[in-house]
Motif scaffolding. Structure first.
Motif, PDB file in Angstrom:
ATOM      1  N   ASN A 140       2.083  -3.603  -1.589  1.00  0.00           N
ATOM      2  CA  ASN A 140       2.691  -3.994  -0.317  1.00  0.00           C
ATOM      3  C   ASN A 140       3.305  -2.790   0.387  1.00  0.00           C
ATOM      4  O   ASN A 140       3.132  -2.599   1.592  1.00  0.00           O
ATOM      5  N   SER A 173      -0.615  -8.079  -0.319  1.00  0.00           N
ATOM      6  CA  SER A 173      -1.401  -8.522   0.830  1.00  0.00           C
ATOM      7  C   SER A 173      -0.993  -7.745   2.067  1.00  0.00           C
ATOM      8  O   SER A 173       0.127  -7.236   2.159  1.00  0.00           O
ATOM      9  N   TRP A 174      -1.921  -7.654   3.013  1.00  0.00           N
ATOM     10  CA  TRP A 174      -1.630  -6.977   4.276  1.00  0.00           C
ATOM     11  C   TRP A 174      -0.540  -7.722   5.047  1.00  0.00           C
ATOM     12  O   TRP A 174       0.296  -7.103   5.706  1.00  0.00           O
ATOM     13  N   LEU A 175      -0.546  -9.055   4.965  1.00  0.00           N
ATOM     14  CA  LEU A 175       0.456  -9.826   5.703  1.00  0.00           C
ATOM     15  C   LEU A 175       1.852  -9.573   5.146  1.00  0.00           C
ATOM     16  O   LEU A 175       2.806  -9.364   5.905  1.00  0.00           O
ATOM     17  N   ALA A 229       6.225 -14.886   0.471  1.00  0.00           N
ATOM     18  CA  ALA A 229       4.919 -14.393   0.029  1.00  0.00           C
ATOM     19  C   ALA A 229       4.947 -13.991  -1.437  1.00  0.00           C
ATOM     20  O   ALA A 229       3.934 -14.068  -2.138  1.00  0.00           O
ATOM     21  N   TYR A 242       8.553 -12.331   3.822  1.00  0.00           N
ATOM     22  CA  TYR A 242       8.127 -11.445   2.736  1.00  0.00           C
ATOM     23  C   TYR A 242       8.523 -12.039   1.384  1.00  0.00           C
ATOM     24  O   TYR A 242       7.752 -11.991   0.418  1.00  0.00           O
ATOM     25  N   SER A 259       2.816  -6.913   3.617  1.00  0.00           N
ATOM     26  CA  SER A 259       3.165  -5.545   4.002  1.00  0.00           C
ATOM     27  C   SER A 259       3.650  -5.485   5.446  1.00  0.00           C
ATOM     28  O   SER A 259       4.574  -4.734   5.772  1.00  0.00           O
ATOM     29  N   PHE A 260       3.017  -6.257   6.303  1.00  0.00           N
ATOM     30  CA  PHE A 260       3.440  -6.306   7.706  1.00  0.00           C
ATOM     31  C   PHE A 260       4.871  -6.825   7.812  1.00  0.00           C
ATOM     32  O   PHE A 260       5.707  -6.242   8.525  1.00  0.00           O
ATOM     33  N   TRP A 261       5.164  -7.922   7.098  1.00  0.00           N
ATOM     34  CA  TRP A 261       6.529  -8.472   7.143  1.00  0.00           C
ATOM     35  C   TRP A 261       7.528  -7.472   6.574  1.00  0.00           C
ATOM     36  O   TRP A 261       8.647  -7.338   7.085  1.00  0.00           O
TER      37      TRP A 261
END
Length: 288
Positions: free
Chosen positions: A184, A74-76, A170, A167, A78-80
């Motif tokens: 990710n 998920s993009w989220l 998730a 992360y 990956s951001f974390w």
């Protein structure tokens, strides 16, 4: 929510992942400690993430053919992942290894504990005492290394710990750990491009051959392979268990220093490890 005691297979995967995490700590410290840095933190992050992307792409290519993955990260997440890596690298410009480990893993444990409580994980009083005991073991190990910490360093490492905890959380829903980890890391590329542009504008890029090798090892081995194994283990762990297990990483990193970096043996490490293991055993037994 009620999760039973993790089976031996899950604990084996988790322990293998923790060894990779410990190796990652050693690589990062060798490359970034203020006393003798081998490269700038931004370059370390870029090479670490790109190396992980390439390693995971290779593993995805050579793994046995199977039904197409139903999950692709998920993009989220990956951001974390990017926030964790970036904050971690820059924090070590301001913190020594002991202070950094305490802040990082303390924040990981706190965030994952309260997240698990929020999600309805039943937490026995003995498990709470186990968490405190495991953290006491970490504090005892790192006590001789502590110095007056930099506020900037503490904030950066706290952000890194919180991001890593998020992360990790998730990953508990992952149905295909290798694919999720691969995607990710791949999704961090846009942020890597922004970081590279910033470093170029600020003229903060500087490298050494030793630093590049450490960053590649951190990314391809300790991060790429290690994080995929960690996502596999997370399917059998609740948040309290996953957070507590990670408190073993500093002890494993210290042991790695004795075995591979000629660090001196210390009975403090033995005592600290026994204390931490006792606390973790209580958590695994009662946090279900």
């Amino acid at each position: 929510m009620n999760i039973t005691n993790p089976p031996l297979r899950i604990l084996g995967l988790a322990f293998a992942a923790l060894i990779f995490f410990a190796a990652n700590s050693v690589f990062a410290r060798m490359a970034l400690l203020p006393s003798m840095p081998t490269m700038d933190p931004g370059s370390f992050v870029l090479i670490r993430l790109l190396s992980a992307i390439l390693m995971l792409a290779l593993l995805m290519t050579i793994r046995p053919k199977k039904t197409a993955s139903v999950t692709k990260g998920s993009w989220l997440a990956s951001f974390w992942l990017f926030v964790y890596a970036l904050s971690f690298a820059y924090a070590y410009q301001h913190l020594d290894a002991g202070s950094g480990a305490l802040v990082l893993f303390g924040c990981v444990q706190i965030v994952m504990f309260f997240a698990a409580r929020y999600q309805g994980v039943e937490t026995h009083l003995i498990a709470v005492l186990g968490v405190l005991l495991a953290m006491a073991g970490l504090f005892y190990l790192m006590w001789p290394l502590l110095s007056t910490p930099s506020i900037v360093g503490v904030v950066l490492m706290a952000v890194s710990g919180a991001a890593w905890a998020l992360y990790t959380l998730a990953g508990r829903a992952s149905k295909d750990p290798l694919a999720d980890t691969s995607y990710n890391f791949l999704r961090t590329l846009p942020l890597c491009v922004l970081l590279f542009a910033y470093l170029m504008i600020k003229q903060q890029l500087w490298l050494s051959s030793a630093g590049v090798l450490l960053a590649v090892a951190s990314g391809a081995l300790a991060s790429g392979i290690g994080y995929a194994i960690w996502y596999s283990a997370l399917r059998g762990l609740n948040g309290v268990q996953a957070g507590s297990l990670q408190l073993l990483v500093p002890a494993l990193a210290s042991l790695g220093g004795i075995l591979f970096a000629s660090d001196s043996f210390s009975w403090r490490l033995v005592v600290s490890t026994l204390i931490t293991l006792t606390g973790i055993a209580l958590v695994l037994k009662k946090s279900n």
